[in-house]
Motif scaffolding. Structure first.
Motif, short mmCIF file in Angstrom:
data_model
loop_
_atom_site.label_atom_id
_atom_site.label_comp_id
_atom_site.label_asym_id
_atom_site.label_seq_id
_atom_site.Cartn_x
_atom_site.Cartn_y
_atom_site.Cartn_z
N HIS A 1 47.49 46.01 39.22
CA HIS A 1 46.06 45.90 38.90
C HIS A 1 45.75 44.55 38.24
N ARG A 2 46.64 44.12 37.35
CA ARG A 2 46.43 42.81 36.69
C ARG A 2 46.45 41.68 37.73
N LEU A 3 47.34 41.80 38.70
CA LEU A 3 47.39 40.80 39.77
C LEU A 3 46.12 40.82 40.60
N MET A 4 45.61 42.01 40.93
CA MET A 4 44.41 42.12 41.74
C MET A 4 43.17 41.57 41.03
N ARG A 5 43.13 41.66 39.70
CA ARG A 5 42.01 41.09 38.94
C ARG A 5 41.92 39.58 39.14
N GLU A 6 43.08 38.93 39.18
CA GLU A 6 43.09 37.48 39.41
C GLU A 6 42.53 37.16 40.79
N PHE A 7 42.89 37.94 41.78
CA PHE A 7 42.39 37.70 43.14
C PHE A 7 40.87 37.86 43.21
N THR A 8 40.37 38.93 42.59
CA THR A 8 38.93 39.19 42.65
C THR A 8 38.13 38.05 42.02
N GLN A 9 38.54 37.58 40.85
CA GLN A 9 37.84 36.48 40.19
C GLN A 9 37.92 35.19 41.02
N MET A 10 39.07 34.92 41.57
CA MET A 10 39.25 33.69 42.35
C MET A 10 38.37 33.69 43.60
N TRP A 11 38.36 34.80 44.33
CA TRP A 11 37.56 34.86 45.56
C TRP A 11 36.07 34.81 45.27
N SER A 12 35.66 35.43 44.18
CA SER A 12 34.23 35.41 43.83
C SER A 12 33.75 33.98 43.60
N LEU A 13 34.54 33.20 42.87
CA LEU A 13 34.17 31.80 42.63
C LEU A 13 34.18 30.98 43.91
#
Length: 626
Positions: free
Chosen positions: A262-274
């Motif tokens: 889940h911690r790894l997926m949070r990084e992906f979500t923030q990165m793609w949003s930007l």
């Protein structure tokens, strides 16, 4: 014809070749370089083909802009007469794209990818399997195997993705900026602003993704290790009715892995949003600028048709590149995690000029030997072997006796060089065992342990393991000596293999303890080494079979130097000399009769025998885990 082409590309790199230095280095960069440089020419050719493809792709908007100019300003009817050569050049360049792709695919999928993955796994295994015994005592076997398999896959994937995408985008952007500088230099400004923002996103998030991926890989390996541990010890799990406990044990690791994921997926979500935000701003900004310039008459339709597709291609590629780059950093995290296990320096390497041990007289000497487990990690660790001095003459038969933890099995492990003593020296025929090759040392020793485990291979392969090129006749003769031949003939596995071709299951689980021990004895009989070590070699046998095998062992011991450990004192009473160990020291020695007359430790043990067993339960203590 097609198969001949495939074969040519597939034969370039052998999958199981070792590097000049067969020990992978530590450090992620050096670890990558170690494997990638073995494929340097293939990778260089792959990069050249990707660069050609990226250049052609980047030229498509230029071709499109030129066609718009032709159709806008040209006269219908004479386009081919006036611009035929240019159109032919466009066509040839575009037709070169599939050719570069086909060659690139042949290189990647046939020359590089399969052998690089195989070679990475093979070389990693080759290094790991030569680690000391204690290395494997401190980790799950399933976890180590998972690291080797995952690391090979991640290393090759990341290397290929960097070439296919990151290198592709570098070439594409160089061409795109060059073209925009020629078409309308002002449009480089929004592209450069976007590039800065894009680079900032990558610099910030990708290292975080690498760290999270390493955590994820480690947590996943723990899940794998616990699951494999359950399967390996399924009999214990079933007989102790511990399903609920095991469910909690495995479920705990699954929950921990999920939290890390889940911690790894949070990084992906923030990165793609930007990324989507800056892509939208680039499209709107560049598009608005193009319309203003066209509306003011400063931009022709052809240039407009060149600039807009360039921006659109860049935005589309950016998502692909970021996805790939995040995957690359995720793979780097996996590689780093695996490297910590795989590239650990071997603690018991042979000297470069170590000679082979020529065991002829087989006299064994222990001179002031001290040993403690994990003494390199814990200072003042209690010694298991304390100032041991012992000489075993060539051809002498020694019986080792002592309570659990006295140091008997440790002494044997030191002789086999499964561990190195912290002080003192051990010699065979005057040669220090740490100055000869480990393989030649162990070839000189036949060993049957109380914890008999077999390889998950056929019965025949297990018996021949001590002498792989022995004839079938010799193998069968050894099995008959071990009183297991008739049992083997009745074996059949789930695939229909019978007799000596039947597979025994993991660690020999399909056989009884006595059957496994007799196969192990047959293996040592076939090996016929000049030094023989028997560590409770007949402990799993019934009395009738044991009596029959003892006759064969007596024959086997002829002209050999023998060390036998037994809690059943009657099985070693006839040895040339008996040694009683206590707290890592030899406290008594002599023949059976001499020790009984001395009325000491041995005599006390002998008197306490009940049904042939000493009142000593278990074996030497297990090696402490780290």
């Amino acid at each position: 014809m097609l198969n001949s082409i495939f074969n040519w590309f597939e034969r370039i790199y052998p999958p199981t070749e070792l590097a000049k230095n067969p020990h992978p280095p530590q450090g992620v960069k050096d670890f990558y370089i170690y494997f990638l440089t073995q494929f340097r020419w293939g990778l260089a050719a792959k990069m050249a083909l990707v660069a050609v493809g990226a250049t052609i792709d980047a030229m498509i908007p230029v071709f499109l802009g030129q066609l718009v100019e032709l159709t806008t300003n040209g006269t219908p009817g004479n386009v081919f007469a006036t611009h035929g050569m240019m159109l032919l050049a466009f066509a040839l360049v575009i037709l070169a794209r599939p050719a570069s792709f086909i060659l690139s695919a042949l290189l990647q999928f046939h020359t590089i990818f399969p052998p690089m993955m195989a070679r990475t796994r093979w070389q990693s295994h080759w290094h790991v399997v030569r680690q000391s015994w204690s290395y494997f005592q401190r980790d799950f076997a399933g976890r180590i195997a998972n690291k080797i398999m995952e690391t090979g896959n991640s290393l090759v994937d990341s290397a290929m993705q960097v070439i296919d995408s990151v290198w592709y985008m570098i070439i594409f952007l160089i061409v795109a900026i060059t073209v925009l500088a020629e078409v309308e230099p002002i449009f480089i400004v929004p592209l450069l602003i976007w590039l800065v923002a894009y680079a900032a996103i990558m610099v910030f998030f990708l290292p975080r993704i690498a760290r999270r991926s390493k955590e994820n890989s480690d947590a996943r390996s723990v899940v794998t290790g616990r699951i494999v541990d359950c399967y390996t010890n399924i009999q214990t799990l079933k007989t102790f009715a511990s399903s609920k406990f095991e469910d909690e044990y495995v479920a705990g690791s699954v929950k921990s892995h999920t939290k890390v994921l889940h911690r790894l997926m949070r990084e992906f979500t923030q990165m793609w949003s930007l990324l989507y935000v800056i892509n939208a701003l680039l499209m709107v900004g560049a598009g608005y600028m193009a319309i203003i310039f066209w509306n003011n008459g400063d931009l022709s339709p052809g240039k407009l048709a060149t600039i807009i597709p360039f921006i659109w291609q860049t935005v589309n590629i950016s998502g692909w590149i970021l996805d790939v780059a995040s995957g690359v950093f995720r793979d780097i995290g996996n590689v780093q995690d695996g490297m910590d296990t795989i590239a650990r320096p071997i603690t018991m390497l042979d000297d470069e000029d170590a000679p082979e041990l020529e065991a002829e007289n087989t006299q064994i000497e222990f001179n002031q030997v001290h040993f403690a487990y994990d003494s390199d990690k814990v200072k003042d660790k209690p010694r298991v072997i304390e100032n041991l001095n012992l000489t075993i003459k060539a051809g002498e038969k020694i019986g080792l006796i002592g309570r659990s933890g006295a140091g008997k099995s440790t002494l044997v492990n030191l002789l086999l060089r499964l561990f190195d003593a912290q002080a003192g020296e051990i010699k065979i025929d005057g040669h220090r065992i740490d100055h000869v090759t480990q393989d030649s040392l162990r070839r000189a020793i036949g060993f049957v342990s109380q914890d008999t485990s077999l390889l998950h291979r056929s019965v025949g392969e297990n018996i021949k393991y001590g002498r792989p090129y022995a004839s079938d006749a010799d193998m069968i003769a050894a099995a008959k000596q071990a009183k297991i031949h008739d049992v083997i003939l009745g074996l059949e596995d789930e695939n229909g293999n019978k007799g000596y071709d039947a597979r025994v299951g993991e660690r020999g689980v399909k056989l009884s303890g006595g059957q496994r021990q007799r196969i192990a004895i047959a293996r040592v009989l076939l090996k016929d080494a000049p030094i023989l070590i028997l560590d409770e070699a007949t402990s799993a046998l019934d009395s009738e079979v044991e009596a029959a095998i003892q006759e064969q062992l007596q024959h086997l011991m002829t002209n050999k130097t023998v060390i036998a450990i037994a809690h059943r004192l009657s099985t070693i009473a006839a040895m040339d000399r008996l040694l009683v160990m206590d707290q890592g020291r030899i406290v008594e020695e002599g023949t059976h009769e001499e020790l009984l007359k001395a009325n000491g430790h041995y005599a006390s043990l002998w008197r306490r025998q009940s049904g042939g067993f000493a009142n000593m339960e278990g074996a030497d203590p297990a090696i402490p885990s780290s």
